[in-house]
Enzyme design. Structure first.
Site, PDB file in Angstrom:
ATOM      1  N   LEU A  10       0.861  -1.170   0.000  1.00 15.13           N
ATOM      2  CA  LEU A  10       0.000   0.000   0.000  1.00 15.13           C
ATOM      3  C   LEU A  10       0.901   1.225   0.000  1.00 15.13           C
ATOM      4  O   LEU A  10       1.940   1.234   0.677  1.00 15.13           O
ATOM      5  CB  LEU A  10      -0.909   0.012   1.237  1.00 15.13           C
ATOM      6  CG  LEU A  10      -1.932  -1.118   1.360  1.00 15.13           C
ATOM      7  CD1 LEU A  10      -2.747  -0.959   2.641  1.00 15.13           C
ATOM      8  CD2 LEU A  10      -2.860  -1.155   0.159  1.00 15.13           C
ATOM      9  N   ASP A  11       0.511   2.252  -0.752  1.00 12.90           N
ATOM     10  CA  ASP A  11       1.301   3.479  -0.776  1.00 12.90           C
ATOM     11  C   ASP A  11       1.416   4.064   0.630  1.00 12.90           C
ATOM     12  O   ASP A  11       0.588   3.799   1.501  1.00 12.90           O
ATOM     13  CB  ASP A  11       0.654   4.513  -1.702  1.00 12.90           C
ATOM     14  CG  ASP A  11       0.642   4.057  -3.155  1.00 12.90           C
ATOM     15  OD1 ASP A  11       1.447   3.170  -3.506  1.00 12.90           O
ATOM     16  OD2 ASP A  11      -0.176   4.588  -3.929  1.00 12.90           O
ATOM     17  N   GLU A  12       2.404   4.914   0.802  1.00 10.21           N
ATOM     18  CA  GLU A  12       2.644   5.539   2.113  1.00 10.21           C
ATOM     19  C   GLU A  12       1.390   6.243   2.645  1.00 10.21           C
ATOM     20  O   GLU A  12       1.100   6.202   3.834  1.00 10.21           O
ATOM     21  CB  GLU A  12       3.826   6.520   1.975  1.00 10.21           C
ATOM     22  CG  GLU A  12       4.048   7.432   3.163  1.00 10.21           C
ATOM     23  CD  GLU A  12       3.270   8.742   3.071  1.00 10.21           C
ATOM     24  OE1 GLU A  12       2.843   9.253   4.115  1.00 10.21           O
ATOM     25  OE2 GLU A  12       3.074   9.228   1.939  1.00 10.21           O
ATOM     26  N   HIS A  47       0.411   1.949  -8.279  1.00  7.77           N
ATOM     27  CA  HIS A  47      -0.491   3.100  -8.121  1.00  7.77           C
ATOM     28  C   HIS A  47      -1.783   2.909  -8.924  1.00  7.77           C
ATOM     29  O   HIS A  47      -2.318   3.877  -9.495  1.00  7.77           O
ATOM     30  CB  HIS A  47       0.178   4.397  -8.582  1.00  7.77           C
ATOM     31  CG  HIS A  47       1.272   4.875  -7.681  1.00  7.77           C
ATOM     32  ND1 HIS A  47       1.291   4.673  -6.319  1.00  7.77           N
ATOM     33  CD2 HIS A  47       2.416   5.563  -7.963  1.00  7.77           C
ATOM     34  CE1 HIS A  47       2.378   5.212  -5.793  1.00  7.77           C
ATOM     35  NE2 HIS A  47       3.089   5.747  -6.768  1.00  7.77           N
TER      36      HIS A  47
END
Length: 235
Positions: free
Chosen positions: A102-104, A185
C-alpha cells in the site's frame, strides 16, 4: 518440540538467549512456569506466555494490520517509517513482509506474513484475488466515469486497457473500487484516467475478508481460521 526451540522459532533470539529466558522463569505453559528449556512441548493448539504476554504457536506468522498513513510497505523504507515498525520485534525477527504494498498515504487492510507460499497465492495476478478500496476523489463522480472504469482504461506502460472488477459511487466524491490486479499506483492511475483524482485511499477488504471493525489504525492481530476461509485459503 523443545521449549527453547519454540521460542527461537518465534523470534525471541538465539537458542542461548531463549534458554536463559526459560531458566529465569520468564516462560509459562498453560499458566505454569516452565524452567526447563529442553522440555518437549506439544505444539498443536499451544499458547505459551513470555513475560506475561500470550503467544500462539504458529508454524507461519500471518497477521492483519490496520495500516495508518505515513508508513512505507518495505523492509528497507527510504522516505518514511517502515510499516514493520508497528509490530513487536519478535515478529520482525521472523522476517515477515507485507503481502503486496500500500502506498505511504494509503490506509487500511494489510496482510503480513513469513509464509512465502501464502504471499504468492494472494499477490499473484493469475489468482485474481479481489481487493476493495474506498477512494475519496477531488471532483464529484458520475455514471460515465463508472462506466469507463468497468469497461477498462488505458494506463501508461500497459499494452491493454485495465478494467475494474467493481465500481460504485458511495458519495458525491467517494468511490468503491474492486481490483484483481496489483499494478503500481493502480487506483490513482485509473481514477486519473477518467478525469478525476484520488485525494485519500483506504483498503477495505482482500477477498471476502473485511478489515476488522475493532482494529484501530496501527493495531494488528493474528489471522484466524475464518479469515483464511474468507481469503479462499485452506488451512
Amino acid at each position: 518440540m523443545q521449549l527453547e526451540r519454540i521460542l527461537q522459532k518465534h523470534g525471541f533470539g538465539t537458542r542461548k538467549a531463549c534458554r536463559s529466558m526459560i531458566r529465569h522463569e520468564r516462560v509459562a505453559i498453560g499458566g505454569e512456569i516452565c524452567a526447563n528449556p529442553f522440555a518437549e512441548i506439544a505444539t498443536d493448539g499451544l499458547i505459551f506466555t513470555v513475560d506475561g504476554v500470550d503467544w500462539p504457536f504458529c508454524e507461519f506468522a500471518t497477521i492483519v494490520l490496520n495500516k495508518p498513513a505515513g508508513y512505507e510497505c518495505s523492509r528497507k523504507p527510504k522516505h518514511h517509517a517502515g510499516v514493520l515498525e508497528l509490530l513487536p520485534v519478535q515478529l520482525r525477527e521472523r522476517d515477515v513482509q507485507p503481502i503486496g504494498r500500500l502506498d505511504e498515504d494509503t490506509t487500511g487492510l494489510l496482510l503480513i506474513t513469513d509464509d512465502g507460499q501464502l504471499n504468492h497465492q494472494l499477490s499473484s495476478g493469475k489468482r485474481k484475488v479481489p481487493k476493495v478500496y474506498l477512494a475519496q476523489t477531488k471532483h464529484p463522480l458520475d455514471a460515465a466515469q463508472i462506466e469507463q472504469l468497468l469497461a477498462g482504461v488505458l494506463l501508461a506502460d500497459e499494452p491493454e486497457p485495465i478494467a475494474a472488477a467493481g465500481a460504485e459511487i458511495v458519495g458525491d466524491c467517494q468511490l468503491r473500487l474492486t481490483l484483481t490486479e496489483g499494478k503500481y499506483h493502480q487506483v490513482k492511475r485509473m481514477v486519473a484516467a477518467v478525469g478525476n483524482r484520488v485525494e485519500a485511499l483506504h483498503r477495505e477488504a482482500v477477498g471476502e475478508m473485511q478489515l476488522p471493525a475493532d482494529l484501530k489504525p496501527g493495531e494488528w492481530r493474528w489471522l484466524t481460521a475464518v479469515d483464511y476461509e474468507k481469503l479462499g485459503i485452506s488451512r
